[in-house]
Write an enzyme that holds these catalytic residues in place. Structure first.
Site, short mmCIF file in Angstrom:
data_model
loop_
_atom_site.label_atom_id
_atom_site.label_comp_id
_atom_site.label_asym_id
_atom_site.label_seq_id
_atom_site.Cartn_x
_atom_site.Cartn_y
_atom_site.Cartn_z
N LYS A 90 -1.10 32.15 17.96
CA LYS A 90 -0.79 32.20 19.40
C LYS A 90 -1.63 33.23 20.15
CE LYS A 90 2.53 29.08 19.81
NZ LYS A 90 2.28 27.85 20.61
N GLU A 112 6.52 31.13 28.70
CA GLU A 112 7.72 30.51 28.13
C GLU A 112 7.68 30.77 26.63
OE1 GLU A 112 4.91 28.96 28.44
OE2 GLU A 112 4.70 27.98 26.48
N SER A 379 -0.73 28.27 10.26
CA SER A 379 -0.76 28.78 11.63
C SER A 379 -0.01 30.09 11.81
CB SER A 379 -0.18 27.72 12.57
OG SER A 379 1.09 27.30 12.11
#
Lengths: 401, 268
Positions: A90, A112, A379
């Site tokens: 991220k 968000e 990830s």
């Protein structure tokens, strides 16, 4: 290499900008700024510098030898996005968008979050760049992810509980967009996935493509050739888009997206947008959507909060319908099994999201010869999930959703 | 001629501004919605926006979100809302109906089928808040063919888009009074008067203002500048407050009267 999206943000028929007029100017300004700075060498250098010195890139491409041997088929390489600062891919995106926000003269950012990973990555970048940050999070998710809520607060961000609708990620996205409408003058919205209205799907893909750019170079270095498969989990689809994108032109490389089947695609409790969804407009773009026959968006379910989303990025819809990528479902139980296997064979506890990609790899690898190569996007790391996993494996009734 | 045009022409000759209430259809139920349309007409409404409940109402604030959630618990669909218009017409309501719906329910129903239905059921106008001009080409062509006015939104942030949007508008141009979602508020965008003047200059069509208008004073504030004033959340909230009355057969009339009274006093 294909050139999508077009100037209207369309990936074939998918994508676009289905938002209230009140947001259109903000999106056009954002697009203009992004197109400008994406060609600005100094800006790109700043992004590169932080990815390298702050987040620790390049992340390694690791040959998971014991896992490969255990499965008895193809060689499995893990792209270690879990080794990034804050523990997941991220941050690639929040560094890029955070720097863009600064260049655009915005002093405040909003984001968000579902499980809290994108929220933490946004809060982190806000602290780093001296920006004020509000993170919108569903009340239900706040209860389940108290540690991440505290983490964001520790980083100096405000976490705003979302009480509307399902009180999870879907409605956190709605609420962030609503807030943005009222504060477009000084506020930048860091959207966390390749979803939403144009230019977000394109921009987030571009900030995440570093995963694939590195992986492609690394696998050629290690194996002297391209992989046969690239496998990644998809919720909104940012890590998958990031690792797929540089391989799209390599026709021999099969791209495999893994979505959350929750308790099974035959049940009502899943997040298998590609398998069970239909084309529709949701949160600003045309893509696949989990919806009822009347076009009402349905709540999703997954053990993994990061995949627990009834939509998916429009470029994935484009890759699916054009046949370039394939999307398959993995259940909660299969993901949990994979998480344990990777932990035991490699000493890596993957995030529940990434465990879906591992689970698909467990099915795929044994069917392939030993000279085949699979690259899997790992990830994120599983630290955030350990408590929940303890609940599941200990047999106590723990609900992810 | 479209009913919306007739009403605006008539009001113009009388020197009056249109009062355009909004209500979420199916809150609390379809039959009550039909009755309330009659109530609103009797209370002095000039045209009515029929809100189609949606799971993800991006342009709406908490009041209309709650109304949508209530209606969706009753599984109200797009088609139900259109049938409410038909039934209200049969019950003698003469006002133009404007359907306010997010795009996805329309898309799922099928654009051709949808326009066939709205045309045959007497819907005069259509507002799709998440369909900006960049995305509305196909819908606009179908609306034109069906003689249903596709009414666009313009916002204080629309700037040079105002001219482009107004040029394609039909019926009237809906000016968003403030940056934000629907809902009651004390203040409007600081540049609101200049903004309304800009829109006025950009079009020969009537212009209406909405988002956040909740009192007679606020209606009055805009009456001289615009041809129509939309009141949404304040009415939906009045309905919300009257829900216990509406649910009680003995006090239902009282509930409806409260809603009617609220609209009458907006009319002034």
């Amino acid at each position: 290499m294909i050139h999508v999206p077009d100037e209207n943000g369309r990936f074939g028929k998918f994508g676009g900008r289905f938002v209230p007029e009140t947001l259109m100017n903000a999106l056009l300004e954002l697009e203009e700024a992004y197109l400008h700075y994406s060609k600005d060498a100094q800006f790109q250098e700043e992004v590169r510098y932080l990815l390298h010195k702050y987040s620790g890139r390049p992340t390694s491409l690791y040959y998971a030898e014991r896992l490969s041997e255990h499965l008895g088929g193809a060689k499995i390489y893990l792209k270690r996005e879990d080794l990034n600062h804050t523990g997941a891919h991220k941050i690639n995106n929040t560094i890029g968008q955070g720097l863009l926000a600064k260049r655009m003269g915005k002093s405040k950012i909003i984001a968000e979050t579902g499980a809290g990973q994108h929220g933490v990555a946004s809060a982190t970048v806000a602290a780093l760049l001296g920006l004020e940050c509000k993170v919108f999070m569903g009340e239900e998710d706040m209860k389940r992810q108290q540690l991440n809520v505290f983490r964001m607060q520790l980083l100096g961000s405000e976490v705003v509980p979302v009480l509307s609708g399902t009180r999870t990620l879907k409605d956190a996205c709605n609420e962030t967009l609503r807030y943005w409408v009222s504060h477009v003058d000084d506020t930048y919205y860091i959207l966390g996935s390749v979803t939403g209205p144009h230019p977000y799907p394109m921009m987030v893909r571009d900030f995440q493509r570093i995963i694939g750019d590195e992986a492609r170079e690394q696998i050629v270095m290690d194996e002297g050739r391209l992989p046969d498969y690239v496998v990644a989990a998809v919720g909104g689809g940012s890590n998958a888009m990031g690792i797929f994108y540089p391989f799209i032109g390599d026709e021999s490389v099969k791209l495999l997206g893994v979505e959350a089947a929750g308790r099974g695609v035959e049940t009502e409790e899943h997040a298998a947008t590609m398998t069970k969804g239909r084309h529709g407009v949701f949160q600003g773009s045309l893509s696949y959507v989990l919806q009822d026959e009347h076009g009402q968006v349905q709540p999703a379910h997954s053990i993994s909060a990061g995949l627990d989303y009834p939509g998916i990025g429009p470029e994935h819809a484009y890759l699916k319908d054009s046949g370039r990528a394939e999307y398959v479902p993995i259940t909660d139980a299969e993901a949990l099994e994979a998480l344990q296997l990777l932990s035991r064979t490699e000493g890596i506890i993957p995030a529940l999201e990434s465990s879906h990609a591992i689970a698909q790899t467990m099915k795929l690898a044994p069917t392939l010869d030993k000279d085949k190569v699979i690259v899997v996007s790992l990830s994120g790391r599983g630290d955030k999930d350990v408590e929940a996993i303890m609940g599941y494996l200990g047999g106590t009734p723990n609900e992810s959703h | 001629m479209n009913l919306i045009d007739n009403v605006f022409a008539k009001l113009k000759s009388e020197g009056r501004t249109a009062l355009i209430p909004f209500l979420t259809i199916g809150d609390p139920d379809l039959a009550t919605s039909v009755t309330m349309l009659k109530t609103l007409e009797d209370a002095g409404a000039d045209m009515i926006e029929l809100g189609v409940p949606y799971s993800d109402p991006l342009a709406d604030g908490p009041v209309i979100q709650r109304a949508s959630e209530r209606a969706l618990r009753n599984r109200i669909t797009l088609v139900d809302c259109i049938h409410v218009a038909e039934q209200a017409r049969e019950a003698g309501v003469k006002l133009p109906f404007i359907l306010f719906t997010y795009f996805n329910p329309v898309l799922q129903y099928g654009l051709d089928r949808f326009f066939e239905l709205v045309r045959s059921k007497g819907i005069s106008g259509l507002i799709i808040p998440d369909l900006p001009i960049e995305e509305d080409e196909e819908v606009r062509a179908l609306a034109e063919a069906a003689d249903v006015h596709l009414i666009p939104l313009v916002a204080p942030t629309s700037k040079d888009r105002v001219v482009r949007i107004s040029r394609k508008a039909r019926g009237f141009v809906y000016c968003v009074s403030s940056l934000g979602v629907t809902g009651v508020r004390a203040d409007f965008h600081s540049g609101i008067d200049d903004f309304l003047a800009t829109v006025r200059e950009a079009t020969d069509l009537p212009i209406a203002v909405g988002f956040g208008i909740s009192s007679r004073e606020q209606v009055e504030r805009f009456e001289k500048q615009v041809d129509g004033v939309v009141v949404g959340s304040a009415i939906v909230r009045t309905i919300e407050n009257a829900l216990p009355l509406l649910a009680d057969a003995a006090r239902r009339e009282e509930g409806l009267r409260k809603i009617g009274d609220f609209v009458s006093q907006l009319r002034g």
